[in-house]
Design an enzyme around this catalytic site. Structure first.
Site, PDB file in Angstrom:
ATOM      1  N   GLY A  36       1.148  -1.257  -0.059  1.00  0.00           N
ATOM      2  CA  GLY A  36       0.293   0.140  -0.113  1.00  0.00           C
ATOM      3  C   GLY A  36       0.997   1.016   0.350  1.00  0.00           C
ATOM      4  NE  ARG A  95      16.400   9.448 -10.077  1.00  0.00           N
ATOM      5  CZ  ARG A  95      16.460   8.794 -11.296  1.00  0.00           C
ATOM      6  NH1 ARG A  95      17.146   7.574 -12.377  1.00  0.00           N
ATOM      7  NH2 ARG A  95      16.285   9.566 -13.295  1.00  0.00           N
ATOM      8  CB  ILE A  96      12.674  10.710  -4.115  1.00  0.00           C
ATOM      9  CG1 ILE A  96      13.910  10.638  -2.745  1.00  0.00           C
ATOM     10  CG2 ILE A  96      11.084  10.513  -4.002  1.00  0.00           C
ATOM     11  CD1 ILE A  96      13.154   9.858  -1.804  1.00  0.00           C
ATOM     12  N   PRO A 116       8.494  11.085  -4.827  1.00  0.00           N
ATOM     13  CG  PRO A 116       8.200  13.590  -5.845  1.00  0.00           C
ATOM     14  CD  PRO A 116       8.350  12.371  -7.119  1.00  0.00           C
ATOM     15  CB  THR A 147       4.699   7.116  -3.601  1.00  0.00           C
ATOM     16  OG1 THR A 147       5.234   6.457  -3.884  1.00  0.00           O
ATOM     17  CG2 THR A 147       3.418   6.561  -4.407  1.00  0.00           C
ATOM     18  CE  LYS A 195      21.947   5.668   0.121  1.00  0.00           C
ATOM     19  NZ  LYS A 195      23.220   6.629   1.009  1.00  0.00           N
ATOM     20  N   GLY A 196      15.904   2.711   0.206  1.00  0.00           N
ATOM     21  CA  GLY A 196      15.068   2.435   0.826  1.00  0.00           C
ATOM     22  C   GLY A 196      14.799   3.645   1.538  1.00  0.00           C
ATOM     23  N   GLY A 218      11.476   3.335   3.544  1.00  0.00           N
ATOM     24  CA  GLY A 218       9.193   3.207   4.561  1.00  0.00           C
ATOM     25  C   GLY A 218       9.557   3.142   5.760  1.00  0.00           C
ATOM     26  CD  GLU A 219      11.327  -0.658   8.023  1.00  0.00           C
ATOM     27  OE1 GLU A 219      11.057  -1.708   8.838  1.00  0.00           O
ATOM     28  OE2 GLU A 219      12.291  -1.130   7.214  1.00  0.00           O
TER      29      GLU A 219
END
Length: 720
Positions: A463, A586-587, A590, A592, A659-660, A662-663
């Site tokens: 999601g 690198r996003i 932007p 999401t 790169k990650g 989410g956290e």
């Protein structure tokens, strides 16, 4: 030749948005299945012991009940499988924790299964249990390894000697409670057997890895397991691997030889789904009077189950955050009669950085130094733990940008003195950190004769927007507009891919997608750019590419700022505003990405002020096992949030540069709020969450300290 506008880096609207808002998106429980039956678990009412008798007759007498499963008649799992002991459902009469599945009723309707489960009579031989984490538990032992693979004890230099000689010292203990994952979609599964082939429609963060686990548990070939997870309503780590309800559904379907459904109730989620372990953390910081750290000691005490030696990476961030020549980190675990804790919302780093960043704030107070400046002063040139160069590290830039945007220069450093009527005001800061993980992954890219393309990868979208981000990556690699691309994800049969966890999804999957698409273009060149009859397909994986990467220290960083107000009469706490500034490669999207950071910061606020699993020591259960008692931040709790995404070009991580993220946004958020609470009241609360009763205790302590100040009738008193 038409030039296609680049989509990576653009705020593309979610490609699956229409399906979600119209109901076309299918979640695990919604797949149409013929002749489906339902399974309802019977759960242990003791915390430790064994089942001595079980009477299924009352349940079997009910209309619609097909069978009652227990340890005597359930299909056998592969005892040699390398899987957590929690997953060997109905294989033994032993009870290891309150709520464990000890039987199950399968019926033709959900109502009949639930009524049947209530009718099953179970007898137990009860044994003494212990479910309370204590720092003085004599069974505590240093973990052999923690979840990131590092040892439970790591030391560099002379940590004890440096502590003894440090001119300025902070020695404090912080605690964090049990926290439960609470995804909007509960754990749900439809299990279907076709002879020896198993299909699971599962709410699942990693279809391919889940298929590996289920094939091992049931002793069948990996190719005989399909896991379908097209849409998932959140997971927060709890759906990283199949849990006991998924195994139960597969066992039940095999037993009755027809499809079986299960969807946990919210109460069952609190009893059957792993949680974040509570922690008791002692942090010692020693520094010179110039603010430069000489030693860091960080010990975390946490719990595991008696069945599984799990230990979270609570102290791992500490070893590389700040330049200190001497350091020691320790993880000690106590085996308790509880369900095994597991990964949850930046596992380990979230509670660990709460303790570290609170201690850094306390050190700034002891030094009379600005907490932003203190962090900048201790910025390392290379990774203090490994000595490796950083692939990129822009923590200082995040701190400076955040301070400028937040208005930090106007901050009066003295705590407990700003008021607006009854409200005490304060601001706080903390750093954010998360490792930059990338795992091997595979993808397939296909060119169709009609000029469209298809990309297949066994990824999962929780999601967060993975579908959209991967579509953007593929479209750019192929040089086509998004409308000509179809992305297929969410099935184990789509190939090797890691789970959506550890903030490793987009970086891992995106690399494979980019590689497959570029390889397809090269293959098309051999056909003169013309798609041959039947289409053209190319597969790629990144296992060798990962092995050839430069040996660097890879991480993401950020800075969190918070402003809180505390009612001086009632103790009510309100967070006025939060700002997060993050540097994470690198996003890709932007739009999401911002959504993910806002959600993570909200989780951090929830952790700081609300979330706690209350352990019932007598029964071994959680006293609050629904949303009536386990509180999570709602709309009214969330203030003005702002997110700044720093430009960061790290071309060493993967060809996409991603790169990650989410956290990263949850790490440090609770510490920033806790530090702001101290700045507002002058009192430090070291135990999360800072609920109203703890706030009131702090206010009483502050009033007592005010009365004891010189000029108030008593001599000044200092502690520490």
């Amino acid at each position: 030749m038409t030039t296609v506008e680049q989509s990576v880096g653009a705020p593309v609207t979610r490609v699956d948005g229409l399906d979600k808002v119209t109901g076309a998106a299918r979640y695990a429980y919604e797949f149409p299945t013929r002749d489906v039956s339902y399974v309802w678990p019977v759960q242990a009412t003791i915390a430790r012991g064994r089942v001595t008798e079980l009477d299924p007759a009352p349940a079997l007498a009910l209309p619609g009940v097909l069978t009652v499963l227990d340890h005597t008649n359930a299909p056998r799992l592969n005892a040699e499988a390398q899987a957590s002991a929690d997953l060997f459902v109905l294989q033994s009469p032993q009870v290891a924790y309150h709520g464990q599945i000890v039987a199950a009723v399968v019926a033709t309707s959900l109502e009949a299964a639930r009524e049947g489960a209530a009718a099953v009579r179970v007898g137990y031989e009860r044994e003494p249990h212990d479910v309370v984490l204590r720092a003085d538990d004599e069974r505590l032992e240093i973990a052999e390894t923690v979840t990131d693979g590092s040892p439970g004890l790591v030391e560099r230099g002379d940590a004890d000697g440096a502590w003894a000689t440090a001119p300025v010292r902070v020695d404090a203990t912080y605690t964090t409670p049990v926290e439960h994952p609470s995804p909007m979609e509960p754990h749900a599964t439809i299990a279907v057997w076709d002879e020896d082939r198993l299909t699971l429609f599962n709410s699942d963060q990693g279809p391919y890895m889940s298929a590996q686990l289920m094939s091992a548990l049931f002793g069948i070939e990996l190719s005989a397991v399909e896991v379908v997870a097209e849409y998932i309503g959140g997971g927060f780590g709890s759906k990283g691997i199949p849990r006991s309800p998924t195994v139960l559904a597969a066992l039940a379907a095999r037993a009755v030889e027809r499809p079986v459904k299960i969807a946990l109730t919210r109460q069952q989620m609190f009893q059957l789904i792993p949680y974040r372990s509570p922690t008791i953390q002692r942090v010692r910081l020693g520094a010179g009077r110039d603010g430069r750290l000489t030693v860091i000691q960080h010990e975390s005490v946490q719990q595991r189950s008696a069945q599984v030696p799990f230990a979270d990476q609570t102290v791992s961030s500490t070893r590389m955050m700040y330049a200190a020549p001497h350091a020691r980190t320790t993880v000690r675990v106590a085996p308790l009669d509880v369900m095994t804790p597991a990964w949850f919302r930046a596992p380990g780093h979230t509670p660990g950085m709460f303790a570290l960043e609170s201690a850094v704030d306390e050190l700034a107070g002891a030094l009379g130094m600005d907490p932003v400046e203190l962090r900048i002063r201790n910025e390392p040139e290379t990774d203090p733990e490994s000595g490796k160069p950083f692939s990129s590290r822009n923590l200082v830039a995040c701190l400076r940008e955040g301070a400028a945007r937040f208005g930090w220069e106007r901050r009066d450093p003295a705590p407990g003195i700003r008021r607006e009527g009854r409200w005490l005001l304060g601001t706080g800061v903390a750093a954010s950190h998360h490792p930059d993980y990338t795992f091997p992954s595979s993808a397939v890219a296909r060119a169709e004769e009609d000029g469209t393309y298809r990309v297949r990868i066994g990824a999962a979208d929780l999601g967060t927007g993975a579908r959209t981000a991967l579509t953007q990556v593929a479209a750019d690699a192929l040089g086509i507009p998004l409308s000509r691309l179809r992305l297929e994800i969410g099935r184990a049969s789509l190939g090797m891919a890691p789970f959506a966890g550890g903030s490793l999804g987009t970086a891992s999957w995106g690399w494979a997608v980019d590689k497959a698409c570029r390889a397809l273009l090269k293959e098309l060149d051999t056909y003169g750019g013309v798609v041959p009859d039947g289409g053209l397909e190319v597969a790629a994986d990144t296992a060798e590419d990962l092995e050839q990467r430069a040996d660097l220290s890879r991480h993401t960083f950020g800075a969190q700022f918070a402003q809180v107000r505390v009612d001086g009469d009632t103790g009510e706490i309100r967070v006025d505003r939060m700002l997060g500034v993050f540097a994470a490669g690198r996003i890709v999207n932007p739009h999401t990405a911002r959504s993910q950071f806002l959600g993570a910061m909200t989780m951090g606020l929830s952790m700081a002020l609300l979330e706690i699993g209350e352990v019932d020591a007598v029964f071994g259960d959680f006293a609050n096992h629904d949303f009536a008692g386990y509180h999570i931040a709602a709309h009214a709790d969330v203030p003005q949030l702002d997110v700044v995404l720093m430009e960061e070009d790290d071309n060493t991580t993967n060809p996409v540069g991603a790169k990650g993220i989410g956290e990263l946004g949850i790490v440090g958020a609770a510490a920033a709020i806790g530090n702001a609470f101290h700045h507002a009241t002058g009192e430090r609360v070291r135990d999360l969450p800072i609920r109203i009763e703890r706030s009131r205790d702090a206010l009483r302590a502050a009033r007592g300290a005010e009365r004891r100040r010189p000029g108030a009738g008593e001599p000044e008193s200092r502690v520490g």
